[in-house]
Enzyme design. Structure first.
Site, mmCIF file in Angstrom:
data_model
loop_
_atom_site.group_PDB
_atom_site.id
_atom_site.type_symbol
_atom_site.label_atom_id
_atom_site.label_comp_id
_atom_site.label_asym_id
_atom_site.label_seq_id
_atom_site.Cartn_x
_atom_site.Cartn_y
_atom_site.Cartn_z
ATOM 1 N N CYS A 2 65.828 27.771 -43.431
ATOM 2 C CA CYS A 2 66.758 27.084 -42.559
ATOM 3 C C CYS A 2 68.160 27.127 -43.161
ATOM 4 O O CYS A 2 68.349 26.808 -44.333
ATOM 5 C CB CYS A 2 66.393 25.633 -42.277
ATOM 6 S SG CYS A 2 64.841 25.439 -41.415
ATOM 7 N N ARG A 27 68.242 32.929 -43.966
ATOM 8 C CA ARG A 27 67.421 31.800 -44.391
ATOM 9 C C ARG A 27 66.382 31.400 -43.342
ATOM 10 O O ARG A 27 65.524 30.557 -43.601
ATOM 11 C CB ARG A 27 68.314 30.586 -44.678
ATOM 12 C CG ARG A 27 69.350 30.839 -45.741
ATOM 13 C CD ARG A 27 70.192 29.616 -45.943
ATOM 14 N NE ARG A 27 69.419 28.561 -46.547
ATOM 15 C CZ ARG A 27 69.314 28.356 -47.848
ATOM 16 N NH1 ARG A 27 69.950 29.142 -48.680
ATOM 17 N NH2 ARG A 27 68.588 27.387 -48.314
ATOM 18 N N TRP A 74 63.785 28.235 -39.774
ATOM 19 C CA TRP A 74 62.502 28.847 -40.141
ATOM 20 C C TRP A 74 61.476 27.761 -39.894
ATOM 21 O O TRP A 74 61.455 26.736 -40.583
ATOM 22 C CB TRP A 74 62.515 29.267 -41.611
ATOM 23 C CG TRP A 74 61.303 30.045 -42.030
ATOM 24 C CD1 TRP A 74 61.103 31.388 -41.867
ATOM 25 C CD2 TRP A 74 60.131 29.546 -42.691
ATOM 26 N NE1 TRP A 74 59.873 31.747 -42.378
ATOM 27 C CE2 TRP A 74 59.260 30.635 -42.884
ATOM 28 C CE3 TRP A 74 59.731 28.295 -43.118
ATOM 29 C CZ2 TRP A 74 58.022 30.524 -43.498
ATOM 30 C CZ3 TRP A 74 58.486 28.163 -43.735
ATOM 31 C CH2 TRP A 74 57.647 29.274 -43.926
ATOM 32 N N ASN A 100 66.795 20.729 -42.858
ATOM 33 C CA ASN A 100 66.076 21.778 -43.589
ATOM 34 C C ASN A 100 65.103 21.072 -44.518
ATOM 35 O O ASN A 100 65.499 20.150 -45.225
ATOM 36 C CB ASN A 100 67.085 22.605 -44.402
ATOM 37 C CG ASN A 100 66.417 23.579 -45.355
ATOM 38 O OD1 ASN A 100 65.276 23.992 -45.134
ATOM 39 N ND2 ASN A 100 67.116 23.956 -46.411
ATOM 40 N N GLY A 101 63.834 21.511 -44.524
ATOM 41 C CA GLY A 101 62.857 20.881 -45.418
ATOM 42 C C GLY A 101 61.695 20.331 -44.617
ATOM 43 O O GLY A 101 61.467 20.729 -43.474
ATOM 44 N N GLU A 480 55.058 45.434 -57.023
ATOM 45 C CA GLU A 480 56.334 45.216 -56.346
ATOM 46 C C GLU A 480 56.536 46.251 -55.229
ATOM 47 O O GLU A 480 57.007 45.914 -54.142
ATOM 48 C CB GLU A 480 57.476 45.256 -57.382
ATOM 49 C CG GLU A 480 58.890 45.169 -56.833
ATOM 50 C CD GLU A 480 59.185 43.901 -56.023
ATOM 51 O OE1 GLU A 480 58.377 42.972 -56.000
ATOM 52 O OE2 GLU A 480 60.247 43.888 -55.375
ATOM 53 N N LYS A 484 57.049 45.236 -51.263
ATOM 54 C CA LYS A 484 58.197 45.663 -50.441
ATOM 55 C C LYS A 484 57.704 46.302 -49.150
ATOM 56 O O LYS A 484 58.246 46.062 -48.077
ATOM 57 C CB LYS A 484 59.079 46.673 -51.192
ATOM 58 C CG LYS A 484 59.937 46.119 -52.300
ATOM 59 C CD LYS A 484 61.163 45.355 -51.832
ATOM 60 C CE LYS A 484 60.896 43.878 -51.831
ATOM 61 N NZ LYS A 484 61.072 43.152 -53.055
ATOM 62 N N GLU A 487 56.065 43.678 -46.676
ATOM 63 C CA GLU A 487 56.951 42.724 -46.001
ATOM 64 C C GLU A 487 57.922 43.419 -45.056
ATOM 65 O O GLU A 487 58.385 42.810 -44.103
ATOM 66 C CB GLU A 487 57.687 41.832 -47.001
ATOM 67 C CG GLU A 487 58.692 42.534 -47.872
ATOM 68 C CD GLU A 487 59.389 41.582 -48.850
ATOM 69 O OE1 GLU A 487 59.662 40.441 -48.489
ATOM 70 O OE2 GLU A 487 59.654 42.010 -49.982
ATOM 71 N N HIS A 503 36.712 50.477 -60.460
ATOM 72 C CA HIS A 503 35.855 49.287 -60.379
ATOM 73 C C HIS A 503 35.776 48.754 -58.954
ATOM 74 O O HIS A 503 35.352 47.619 -58.732
ATOM 75 C CB HIS A 503 36.366 48.211 -61.336
ATOM 76 C CG HIS A 503 36.364 48.658 -62.771
ATOM 77 N ND1 HIS A 503 35.209 48.860 -63.480
ATOM 78 C CD2 HIS A 503 37.378 49.009 -63.593
ATOM 79 C CE1 HIS A 503 35.502 49.288 -64.696
ATOM 80 N NE2 HIS A 503 36.821 49.395 -64.792
ATOM 81 N N LYS A 606 64.547 33.890 -46.441
ATOM 82 C CA LYS A 606 64.955 33.910 -47.839
ATOM 83 C C LYS A 606 65.012 32.459 -48.304
ATOM 84 O O LYS A 606 65.279 31.573 -47.514
ATOM 85 C CB LYS A 606 66.335 34.559 -47.947
ATOM 86 C CG LYS A 606 66.576 35.100 -49.323
ATOM 87 C CD LYS A 606 67.464 36.294 -49.291
ATOM 88 C CE LYS A 606 67.603 36.876 -50.662
ATOM 89 N NZ LYS A 606 66.541 37.834 -50.983
HETATM 90 C C1 F6R Z 1 60.270 39.487 -51.713
HETATM 91 C C2 F6R Z 1 61.054 38.275 -51.957
HETATM 92 C C3 F6R Z 1 60.326 37.031 -52.320
HETATM 93 C C4 F6R Z 1 61.101 36.226 -53.377
HETATM 94 C C5 F6R Z 1 60.386 34.904 -53.651
HETATM 95 C C6 F6R Z 1 61.082 34.101 -54.744
HETATM 96 O O1 F6R Z 1 61.099 40.568 -51.446
HETATM 97 O O2 F6R Z 1 62.245 38.272 -51.845
HETATM 98 O O3 F6R Z 1 59.027 37.311 -52.749
HETATM 99 O O4 F6R Z 1 61.188 36.989 -54.550
HETATM 100 O O5 F6R Z 1 60.353 34.136 -52.469
HETATM 101 O O6 F6R Z 1 62.391 33.792 -54.390
HETATM 102 P P1 F6R Z 1 63.436 33.279 -55.458
HETATM 103 O O7 F6R Z 1 63.688 34.409 -56.411
HETATM 104 O O8 F6R Z 1 64.652 32.903 -54.677
HETATM 105 O O9 F6R Z 1 62.797 32.118 -56.156
#
Ligand code: F6R
Length: 611
Positions: A2, A27, A74, A100-101, A480, A484, A487, A503, A606
């Site tokens: 949010c 966000r 969000w 937000n929250g 990783e 990527k 997502e 295994h 994010k």
């Molecule tokens: C994936 C991604 C998330 C963040 C995770 C932690 O591309 O961006 O997995 O890495 O939500 O976020 P931060 O680093 O802000 O704590």
């Protein structure tokens, strides 16, 4: 999670609020809305879907007023619909709030309000706040104070009232809120990018505080009603850093920025005395000498950065280092004490799972060091020390430059610990720092050879599954790479330790299944290299299409690669800083080819400020 914007000034608020929301849309993008106050009238408009949907609605409306709030959502409680979009209004429509929250005791509050005859207009937890503020009546700040004292959970709230034009009241508990100090105008936002084009002077609020802005004043009080002061700071990047700068997607820009930001992470961090300079150290050398165990806690990509650096930290410091998902950490009652160092890695500094993990660590008397990108955010504020990653704003939801800078910053911490504890001499540390300083040019070189990777991504776009394998530091790189792709491309992708395939997971390999293989350097750790080459042959023998990321000059692996991506030669422990980059490009290009929104993948946001 949010985005929130508030404005009180002399200019028309609507454009300023909507521009701010555009910058905060990363966000959350389930719905958006605004409330504008003008001479005793309050107008609220909201719409499900991305901000663009709201903008279409606004195009037909003439909304005037110099005070306003805006929200991009969000969803947590209540689906992403028009009725659940914020702002939420009091029954008489004279008070509007955004949130937000999560308000954890909302059910009890809602039942109480319903019993009092209030009819709710949404399914959210947030709406109770509008009705509670209205029930208080009187001055908006005092009403907010009384309401906050009744709320449980995490929240940032903004409120405006038709009866108090020129005033926006904000409150925060465990959720981000910053103030922008302008001339004849002031701003409130989830982060500074929302107002950076108007002012670079910011005020950081503490937890459990309420702020009231007018065009000429910023007043802060605590939830106890006592006057408080925020911390003034200057934002050292400008609006252009938060723009796409000619790229189609923020993610592409952020991938391209990696050489520069990596150099920034390292710049000036090795003092003339050969010591690593932490930004804000509330840890003494003796504290660091006393450390007998390290836990790294983080989520998602930041967790993978922790997994990568564990190898170097243990190797350089000889201190046992465990890496834990922050969301799991406190539930298993980890063994922590004064000599445990907990390293909390977070780009946003607001990830609730990581905040709760660090708070748990502090209750157990462990020392906490934050590796963070966002100045003044909750995680560094609550930690004993911080090393900022200096990555600049990361807007794309999928983390890229944050990952590389987190890894580099953790390496610096490892070196510092090794030096303070007398395990490495100054010249040894300097030699590794010199290798680190060569990395930005190597990343630049990787970026200049990515066209074949983009072509490959276009070819692979129809694949139902893509597997990633690696050993040692290549294993978290594989994790990783898979994250990527999941997502962004919304396809099944999984990372495995190459040795684990036999295994079980090798059963997933079918004719043509793409397998991305991260190959360690054959120099120095040839045993590792040879094992991975064997694993590549095993998957190939079962029909896999092998996409091999190996270092230049590694000819032994070439014969087993259906697609070969060479990266510059790099010492084994530092190699993830170059081998991750092709995977970022692969995922972004596949998502683009599939027609997905690269910057705002579905269901995500994010900065995950809920547990
Ligand atoms: C994936 C991604 C998330 C963040 C995770 C932690 O591309 O961006 O997995 O890495 O939500 O976020 P931060 O680093 O802000 O704590």
């Amino acid at each position: 999670m949010c985005g929130i914007v508030g404005y009180a000034g002399g200019r028309q608020a609507l454009g300023i609020v909507v521009d701010g929301l555009r910058r905060l849309e990363y966000r959350g993008y389930d719905s958006a809305g605004v409330a504008i106050v003008d001479e005793g009238e309050l107008t609220a408009l909201k719409k499900a879907g991305k901000l663009a949907n709201l903008e279409k609605v606004l195009a037909d409306e003439a909304v005037k007023g110099v005070t306003g709030i805006g929200h991009t959502r969000w969803a947590t409680h209540g689906g992403p619909t028009d009725r659940n979009a914020h702002p939420h209004l009091s029954v008489d429509g004279r008070i509007a709030i955004i949130h937000n929250g999560i308000i954890e005791n909302f059910s009890a509050l809602r039942a109480e309000l319903t019993a009092g005859g209030i009819e709710f207009a949404s399914d959210t937890d947030s709406e109770v706040v509008a009705h509670l503020i209205a029930a208080q009546g009187g001055d908006l700040t005092q009403a907010m104070l009384a309401v906050c004292q009744r709320l449980e959970g995490a929240f940032t709230l903004l409120a405006v009232s038709a009866d108090q034009p020129g005033v926006v009241v904000g409150a925060r508990r465990n959720s981000p809120l910053v103030v922008g100090r302008g001339k004849g105008e002031n701003f409130l936002a989830s982060d500074v990018s929302a107002f950076i084009e108007h002012t670079r002077e910011a005020v950081e609020l503490g937890q459990d505080q309420i702020v009231t802005i007018t065009p000429d004043s910023i007043d802060v009080i605590g939830f106890d009603g006592k006057a408080a002061v925020g911390r003034d700071y200057h934002v050292d990047w400008d609006a252009s850093a938060a723009e796409k700068g000619g790229y189609d997607w923020f993610m592409l820009k952020e991938i391209a920025e990696q050489p520069g930001v990596l150099a920034d992470t390292l710049r000036g961090r090795l003092t003339e005395a050969g010591e690593i300079a932490l930004d804000e150290v509330r840890l003494t050398d003796q504290d660091l000498r006393d450390v007998d165990k390290i836990f790294i806690v983080a989520c998602g990509t930041a967790y993978h950065a922790g997994l990568v650096t564990k190898y170097a930290i243990e190797h350089w410091t000889r201190i046992p280092c465990e890496v834990e998902l922050a969301s799991e950490f406190r539930y298993r009652d980890p063994v922590l004490d004064r000599s445990t160092l907990v390293i909390a890695i977070s780009q946003s500094g607001e990830t609730m799972d990581t905040i709760m993990a660090l708070r748990h660590a502090k209750t157990q008397k462990a020392r906490v060091l934050a590796i963070c990108n966002t100045n003044g955010s909750t995680i560094p504020r609550e930690s004993d020390a911080v090393l900022y990653t200096r990555g600049g704003p990361e807007v794309a939801v999928a983390s890229t430059k944050a990952f590389l800078t987190q890894v580099a910053a953790c390496y610096l911490v490892g070196l510092h610990l090794a030096q303070v504890r007398g395990i490495k001499f100054t010249d040894e540390v300097a030699a590794i720092v010199a290798e680190l300083q060569a990395i930005p040019a190597k990343v630049e070189q990787v970026l200049s050879t990515m066209e074949p990777v983009r072509e490959l991504a276009r070819e692979l776009a129809g694949a139902p599954t893509v597997l990633f394998i690696g050993r040692h530091v290549g294993y978290p790189v594989a994790l990783e790479g898979a994250l990527k792709l999941k997502e962004l491309a919304y396809i099944h992708a999984e990372g495995f330790a190459a040795g684990e395939l036999k295994h079980g997971p090798i059963a997933l390999i079918d004719q043509g299944t793409p397998v991305v293989c991260v190959v360690p350097s054959p120099r120095g750790r040839s045993i590792l290299h040879d094992k991975v080459v064997s694993n590549i042959q095993e998957v190939r023998a079962r029909g896999a299409r092998t996409i091999v990321i190996a270092e230049e000059g590694d000819e032994a692996v070439a014969q087993f690669a259906d697609d070969l991506i060479y990266v510059p030669q790099t010492p084994t422990l530092l190699a993830p800083l170059v081998t991750t980059v092709p995977m970022q490009v692969l995922a972004a290009e596949m998502a683009h080819t599939l027609g997905h929104d690269v910057d705002q993948p579905r269901n995500l946001a994010k900065s995950v400020t809920v547990e």
